[in-house]
Design a protein around this motif. Sequence first.
Motif, short mmCIF file in Angstrom:
data_model
loop_
_atom_site.label_atom_id
_atom_site.label_comp_id
_atom_site.label_asym_id
_atom_site.label_seq_id
_atom_site.Cartn_x
_atom_site.Cartn_y
_atom_site.Cartn_z
N SER A 325 0.83 -1.21 0.00
CA SER A 325 0.00 0.00 0.00
C SER A 325 0.86 1.25 0.00
CB SER A 325 -0.93 0.00 1.22
OG SER A 325 -1.78 -1.13 1.20
N ALA A 326 1.91 1.25 0.83
CA ALA A 326 2.78 2.42 0.88
C ALA A 326 3.44 2.66 -0.47
CB ALA A 326 3.84 2.22 1.96
N HIS A 327 3.87 1.62 -1.09
CA HIS A 327 4.49 1.79 -2.41
C HIS A 327 3.45 2.16 -3.46
CE1 HIS A 327 8.56 0.64 -1.40
NE2 HIS A 327 8.10 -0.39 -0.68
N ARG A 328 2.24 1.63 -3.29
CA ARG A 328 1.18 1.96 -4.25
C ARG A 328 0.88 3.46 -4.19
NH1 ARG A 328 -2.62 -1.11 -2.52
NH2 ARG A 328 -2.29 -2.86 -3.93
N GLU A 329 0.72 4.03 -2.96
CA GLU A 329 0.44 5.46 -2.82
C GLU A 329 1.54 6.29 -3.43
OE1 GLU A 329 -0.06 6.05 1.30
OE2 GLU A 329 -2.00 4.99 1.42
N ARG A 330 2.78 5.84 -3.24
CA ARG A 330 3.89 6.60 -3.81
C ARG A 330 3.85 6.55 -5.33
NH1 ARG A 330 10.30 5.47 -2.59
NH2 ARG A 330 11.14 7.23 -3.85
N VAL A 332 1.17 6.08 -7.17
CA VAL A 332 0.04 6.89 -7.64
C VAL A 332 0.41 8.38 -7.61
CG1 VAL A 332 -2.31 7.62 -7.05
CG2 VAL A 332 -1.71 5.20 -6.98
N ALA A 333 1.09 8.81 -6.53
CA ALA A 333 1.49 10.23 -6.44
C ALA A 333 2.44 10.59 -7.56
CB ALA A 333 2.14 10.48 -5.08
N VAL A 334 3.41 9.68 -7.84
CA VAL A 334 4.36 9.95 -8.92
C VAL A 334 3.65 10.00 -10.26
CG1 VAL A 334 6.36 9.04 -10.16
CG2 VAL A 334 6.33 9.02 -7.68
N VAL A 335 2.70 9.09 -10.49
CA VAL A 335 1.96 9.07 -11.76
C VAL A 335 1.11 10.35 -11.91
CG1 VAL A 335 0.14 7.88 -13.04
CG2 VAL A 335 1.95 6.57 -11.96
N THR A 336 0.42 10.76 -10.80
CA THR A 336 -0.42 11.97 -10.85
C THR A 336 0.43 13.21 -11.13
OG1 THR A 336 -1.95 10.97 -9.27
CG2 THR A 336 -2.05 13.36 -9.53
N SER A 337 1.57 13.28 -10.41
CA SER A 337 2.46 14.42 -10.64
C SER A 337 2.97 14.44 -12.07
CB SER A 337 3.62 14.35 -9.65
OG SER A 337 4.55 15.38 -9.91
#
Length: 416
Positions: A325-330, A332-337
């Motif tokens: 989950s922690a890596h998934r959020e990271r 997702v944040a990188v993809v959104t950015s």
Amino acid sequence: MTSPSQLAATARETTAESPWPVRVLTLKIADYVEKMSPLWVEGQVVQLNRRPGMNTAFLTLRDTDVDMSLSVSIPVPALEAMPSPPQPGARVVIHAKPSFWTRRGTLQLEARQMRHLGVGELLARIEHLKQLLRAEGLFDSDRKTALPFLPASIGLVTGRNTAAERDVVAGTRRRWPAARFAIRQVPVQGNDTVLAVNAAVAELDADPDVEVIIIARGGGSFEDLLPFSNESMVRAVAACRTPVVSAIGHESDTPLLDLVADLRASTPTHAAGAVVPDREAEQKALGALRARSRERLGERVTRERSHLAALMGRPVMADRAAIVSAHRERVVAVVTSGRRTLHNRLRAEHDRTRQHRAHLRAVSPQHTLERGYAVVRQVDGRIIRDPRNVDPEALLRVTVAAGDFGVRPVTAPPPG
């Protein structure tokens, strides 16, 4: 026929044209032998012929190592002077004068004295030979070869239908039933022993399937075991490439063969236990090894399971999805950015392209034409910039914003 005066004086001077007659040769030999001094000779009595009423007895003296013999004549009083009459097989020394019988062409010894070769003398000779062979290094431990663990074939040199043969074969197969033998039955007592044993050992040593050789003989008297201290036999065994086991006599018997062999067995039964392993003992050892291996493997598995359980009991492993989950959020944040940055970059480039397009449109010739201007060209495509360059008869091409068309110039009246 060659006359006596024409005969060669020496053997070296004889030729095919001037040979010696047989009588001359025999006389020469007899003369040479006659010049020899009396000497002491050792040998073994093969047969003794003593006829009643005769003052001379005859016997055959045989070499103890090789099949060679000489006829011996001895005065009967010399025999009677001995403590006990010699028997066939007895080892003796005689003091004799060699003589050559010209009529029969034979050499014989005329004995003057005979003595029994005592045990003490034999022991001294064996001891001397032992020291000689030891000095040559034949008894050194570093030249001895280890026996194979399980020989493919066992060479056995022994007497015919003897207890030693039965002890070795039965004892070996009792320990390892599948054992194979290459048996050579030879005389193990008497004059033929040395030659027969040497020949059998050489034959087995040349056989590539034979991986160990046993020389076995049961107990016997000191004289019976003398052939196994013979120098010829000791050297033959020392020259073997195949490991040799000596199993001669009993525990107390130590012929020289024991010292040169790669392994000394106190008895033939002991030799059987030395050349093959005990099947039952090996099976027990194998079973114990399997049990220990199984135990060690079980301990290893238990230890690894405990280690794995300790790893799985850690907090980070309690919620296995937490790390993901922690890596998934990271991610997702990188993809959104990345998407936001790409969108802004595309929009900026779009505005920039629009500005360039407007600028290019403003400075383009087409825009000028759309404002009502036209371009006049001659037929060859040259732009007309001066009316004086216009041919009144020529057809001109006029380009406007919507296309082009042809015109003819109108001649203007000359200025007033």
